[in-house]
Design a protein around this motif. Structure first.
Motif, PDB file in Angstrom:
ATOM      1  N   ILE A  37       0.565  -0.826  -0.331  1.00 37.21           N
ATOM      2  CA  ILE A  37      -0.134   0.107  -0.113  1.00 37.21           C
ATOM      3  C   ILE A  37       0.754   0.988  -0.650  1.00 37.21           C
ATOM      4  O   ILE A  37       1.423   1.750   1.390  1.00 37.21           O
ATOM      5  CB  ILE A  37      -0.885  -0.083   1.047  1.00 37.21           C
ATOM      6  CG1 ILE A  37      -1.565  -0.982   1.320  1.00 37.21           C
ATOM      7  CG2 ILE A  37      -2.053   1.078   0.846  1.00 37.21           C
ATOM      8  CD1 ILE A  37      -2.495  -1.500   2.538  1.00 37.21           C
ATOM      9  N   ASP A  38       1.299   1.971  -1.197  1.00 37.74           N
ATOM     10  CA  ASP A  38       2.245   2.744  -0.820  1.00 37.74           C
ATOM     11  C   ASP A  38       1.632   3.775  -1.722  1.00 37.74           C
ATOM     12  O   ASP A  38       2.434   4.972  -2.218  1.00 37.74           O
ATOM     13  CB  ASP A  38       3.932   3.026  -1.101  1.00 37.74           C
ATOM     14  CG  ASP A  38       3.660   1.207  -2.574  1.00 37.74           C
ATOM     15  OD1 ASP A  38       4.762   0.578  -2.374  1.00 37.74           O
ATOM     16  OD2 ASP A  38       2.900   2.127  -3.465  1.00 37.74           O
ATOM     17  N   GLU A  39       0.541   4.129  -2.865  1.00 39.11           N
ATOM     18  CA  GLU A  39      -0.098   4.820  -3.216  1.00 39.11           C
ATOM     19  C   GLU A  39      -1.668   4.775  -3.221  1.00 39.11           C
ATOM     20  O   GLU A  39      -2.741   3.982  -3.309  1.00 39.11           O
ATOM     21  CB  GLU A  39      -0.122   4.674  -5.122  1.00 39.11           C
ATOM     22  CG  GLU A  39      -0.575   5.204  -5.597  1.00 39.11           C
ATOM     23  CD  GLU A  39      -0.258   5.456  -7.116  1.00 39.11           C
ATOM     24  OE1 GLU A  39       1.181   4.919  -7.332  1.00 39.11           O
ATOM     25  OE2 GLU A  39      -0.650   6.471  -8.114  1.00 39.11           O
ATOM     26  N   ALA A  40      -2.175   5.720  -2.283  1.00 39.77           N
ATOM     27  CA  ALA A  40      -3.491   5.927  -2.179  1.00 39.77           C
ATOM     28  C   ALA A  40      -4.270   6.718  -1.540  1.00 39.77           C
ATOM     29  O   ALA A  40      -3.475   7.876  -1.268  1.00 39.77           O
ATOM     30  CB  ALA A  40      -3.672   4.522   0.044  1.00 39.77           C
ATOM     31  N   SER A  41      -5.450   6.828  -1.420  1.00 38.55           N
ATOM     32  CA  SER A  41      -5.898   8.281  -0.764  1.00 38.55           C
ATOM     33  C   SER A  41      -7.210   7.610  -0.050  1.00 38.55           C
ATOM     34  O   SER A  41      -8.120   6.396   0.002  1.00 38.55           O
ATOM     35  CB  SER A  41      -6.981   9.530  -1.979  1.00 38.55           C
ATOM     36  OG  SER A  41      -7.513   8.419  -3.331  1.00 38.55           O
ATOM     37  N   ALA A  42      -7.743   8.368   0.490  1.00 37.72           N
ATOM     38  CA  ALA A  42      -8.966   8.213   1.610  1.00 37.72           C
ATOM     39  C   ALA A  42     -10.294   9.079   1.231  1.00 37.72           C
ATOM     40  O   ALA A  42      -9.454  10.400   0.859  1.00 37.72           O
ATOM     41  CB  ALA A  42      -9.048   8.429   3.367  1.00 37.72           C
ATOM     42  N   LYS A  43     -11.465   9.099   1.199  1.00 35.18           N
ATOM     43  CA  LYS A  43     -12.349  10.172   1.179  1.00 35.18           C
ATOM     44  C   LYS A  43     -13.358   9.964   1.668  1.00 35.18           C
ATOM     45  O   LYS A  43     -13.841   8.966   2.524  1.00 35.18           O
ATOM     46  CB  LYS A  43     -13.428   9.675  -0.443  1.00 35.18           C
ATOM     47  CG  LYS A  43     -13.289  11.140  -1.518  1.00 35.18           C
ATOM     48  CD  LYS A  43     -13.761  11.257  -2.310  1.00 35.18           C
ATOM     49  CE  LYS A  43     -15.066  12.151  -2.948  1.00 35.18           C
ATOM     50  NZ  LYS A  43     -14.919  11.884  -4.723  1.00 35.18           N
ATOM     51  N   VAL A  44     -13.867  11.162   2.703  1.00 30.28           N
ATOM     52  CA  VAL A  44     -14.740  11.077   4.021  1.00 30.28           C
ATOM     53  C   VAL A  44     -15.690  11.825   3.542  1.00 30.28           C
ATOM     54  O   VAL A  44     -15.076  13.025   4.021  1.00 30.28           O
ATOM     55  CB  VAL A  44     -13.734  11.131   5.486  1.00 30.28           C
ATOM     56  CG1 VAL A  44     -14.894  10.871   6.616  1.00 30.28           C
ATOM     57  CG2 VAL A  44     -12.597  10.094   5.351  1.00 30.28           C
ATOM     58  N   ARG A  45     -16.946  12.048   3.485  1.00 28.51           N
ATOM     59  CA  ARG A  45     -18.007  12.818   3.511  1.00 28.51           C
ATOM     60  C   ARG A  45     -18.431  12.430   5.195  1.00 28.51           C
ATOM     61  O   ARG A  45     -19.124  11.919   5.329  1.00 28.51           O
ATOM     62  CB  ARG A  45     -18.766  11.979   3.202  1.00 28.51           C
ATOM     63  CG  ARG A  45     -20.024  13.860   2.219  1.00 28.51           C
ATOM     64  CD  ARG A  45     -20.676  13.598   2.687  1.00 28.51           C
ATOM     65  NE  ARG A  45     -21.690  14.924   2.784  1.00 28.51           N
ATOM     66  CZ  ARG A  45     -22.559  15.555   3.590  1.00 28.51           C
ATOM     67  NH1 ARG A  45     -23.114  15.460   4.849  1.00 28.51           N
ATOM     68  NH2 ARG A  45     -23.654  16.414   3.243  1.00 28.51           N
ATOM     69  N   PRO A  46     -18.092  13.568   6.104  1.00 27.38           N
ATOM     70  CA  PRO A  46     -18.768  12.909   7.472  1.00 27.38           C
ATOM     71  C   PRO A  46     -20.211  14.435   7.006  1.00 27.38           C
ATOM     72  O   PRO A  46     -20.774  14.731   6.489  1.00 27.38           O
ATOM     73  CB  PRO A  46     -18.120  13.515   8.451  1.00 27.38           C
ATOM     74  CG  PRO A  46     -17.418  14.563   7.287  1.00 27.38           C
ATOM     75  CD  PRO A  46     -17.473  13.860   6.140  1.00 27.38           C
ATOM     76  N   GLY A  47     -20.906  14.582   8.710  1.00 28.38           N
ATOM     77  CA  GLY A  47     -22.024  15.611   8.970  1.00 28.38           C
ATOM     78  C   GLY A  47     -23.192  15.745   8.322  1.00 28.38           C
ATOM     79  O   GLY A  47     -23.197  14.531   8.231  1.00 28.38           O
ATOM     80  N   GLY A  48     -23.928  16.510   8.512  1.00 27.51           N
ATOM     81  CA  GLY A  48     -25.201  16.091   7.980  1.00 27.51           C
ATOM     82  C   GLY A  48     -25.461  17.256   6.297  1.00 27.51           C
ATOM     83  O   GLY A  48     -25.330  17.683   6.079  1.00 27.51           O
ATOM     84  N   VAL A  49     -26.703  17.744   7.014  1.00 24.02           N
ATOM     85  CA  VAL A  49     -27.896  18.457   6.158  1.00 24.02           C
ATOM     86  C   VAL A  49     -26.885  19.390   5.542  1.00 24.02           C
ATOM     87  O   VAL A  49     -26.475  20.491   6.166  1.00 24.02           O
ATOM     88  CB  VAL A  49     -29.374  18.389   6.244  1.00 24.02           C
ATOM     89  CG1 VAL A  49     -29.721  19.216   4.587  1.00 24.02           C
ATOM     90  CG2 VAL A  49     -29.497  17.099   6.439  1.00 24.02           C
ATOM     91  N   ALA A  50     -26.638  19.926   4.261  1.00 25.67           N
ATOM     92  CA  ALA A  50     -25.926  21.299   3.938  1.00 25.67           C
ATOM     93  C   ALA A  50     -27.014  21.725   2.569  1.00 25.67           C
ATOM     94  O   ALA A  50     -25.983  22.302   1.509  1.00 25.67           O
ATOM     95  CB  ALA A  50     -24.759  21.143   3.190  1.00 25.67           C
TER      96      ALA A  50
END
Lengths: 226, 226
Positions: free
Chosen positions: A166-179
């Motif tokens: 694992i040496d080329e990677a990304s994370a994506k996170v969508r937390p929170g509520g309504v916008a």
């Protein structure tokens, strides 16, 4: 947030291909974030190409430090393709909830995902092969490897184990509520968040299990989500 | 079960590329099976190639008959690549449980998955674009499209909608319980099945919602799994 500010790059996992272009404020190359998502996930989807056709195939996996292990039958098209060292992508996605905005446009999901790019290679060494299978088994259910009957020589022979660094990677996170847009705040509709999680039901004991073997603690306490 | 007997081909969805080679008894090309899995799934993973690198990217989707709709920003690498008509693969996977056998070798998962091969094309017609977004929205939560504020011209302009015909696809289903070797039946360990399902928690109302807008029935009764 500016495009450059969004992606902490403390861990060398960021490359032009894993840099998030569109929503960098949701992106991360932080190892701890990536590791936590990989550890909570249960299955991954692996993308690879065979004869000009891309495939996305689900499979289980396990992580040992920065090494990802997968396994399968030596006859599997995916395992055979990946063993040749073709470019591949591993995606792990956790669904955390539905975001029900006032406008359809701002509907969204709470999710956490990881994408890893790289190549795999077959594990030939028998001790590492066993270690890879232990990592995969305990990733599904920590404690199980110690209890179950471990693979014998015949079973090891008909199991392929691959490793991917694992040496080329990304994370994506969508937390929170309504916008929602300010102009929509009075639109006459309920809005909110509906949490979702992968939750275990009651363990179902195999009818042939002798009565003295109770449901193990690690099965009774099983919990996937945070 | 023989290799040929395992894959009912009543619906023209079977091709050499979607014929399951290894475990045909778990495979199906039956449309109703495929449609049911697509309808219960929430996200798909799409495999495609860009500049020699395969990607597996999670996204939401919706189904209208044998047409699959996806959407996103016109700036997304995936949407731009797929709009060119490159070969793609859509995978939807439902995790139903862990199979905890006596031997590690026979550990398994209960799952249901669909793989679709094909190409997508952009939806240009505005009425169909709206229809595609309705299908995607109601796939996540039936009834929501009717309640929420539907997309305006500006929002439609900054949303790409793609359609893919579902005419080359297969399903794979692993139901049932533990299947151990006869020689392992007395191995001193508990064995069984741990069911898993994506389950909603309590809806969390956005703090700015007026008190007269109660949590809708379709949110309170939300149920993903069978």
């Amino acid at each position: 947030m500016t495009r450059d500010a969004g992606s902490p790059d403390s861990d060398g996992l960021k490359t032009p291909r894993t840099t998030l272009q569109r929503t960098p404020d949701r992106g991360s190359h932080d190892w701890d974030t990536i590791a936590a998502i990989l550890d909570e996930g249960m299955i991954c989807h692996i993308a690879f190409e065979a004869e000009g056709q891309p495939y996305a195939i689900p499979t289980i996996y396990g992580r040992d430090g920065r090494t990802l292990y997968i396994h399968g039958s030596p006859a599997s098209r995916m395992l055979r393709s990946l063993a040749e060292g073709v470019p591949m992508c591993v995606a792990v996605t956790l669904v955390d909830g539905l975001i029900l905005a006032r406008s359809v446009f701002h509907h969204s999901m709470n999710f956490r995902s990881v994408v890893i790019l790289g190549t795999a290679r077959p594990v030939e060494d028998e001790a590492e092969k066993l270690r890879g299978l232990e990592v995969i088994t305990d990733h599904l259910l920590r404690g199980r490897w110690q209890d179950a009957r471990t693979p014998n020589d015949r079973e090891l022979k008909v199991t392929s184990v691959l490793r991917m660094e694992i040496d080329e990677a990304s994370a994506k996170v969508r937390p929170g509520g309504v916008a929602d847009e300010a102009a929509d705040m009075d639109f006459p509709v309920w809005a909110g968040r509906l949490p979702l999680a992968l939750v275990p039901g009651e363990p179902e004991t195999d009818p042939d299990v002798a009565a003295e073997h109770a449901v193990p603690q690690y099965v009774r306490d099983y919990k996937r989500s945070q």
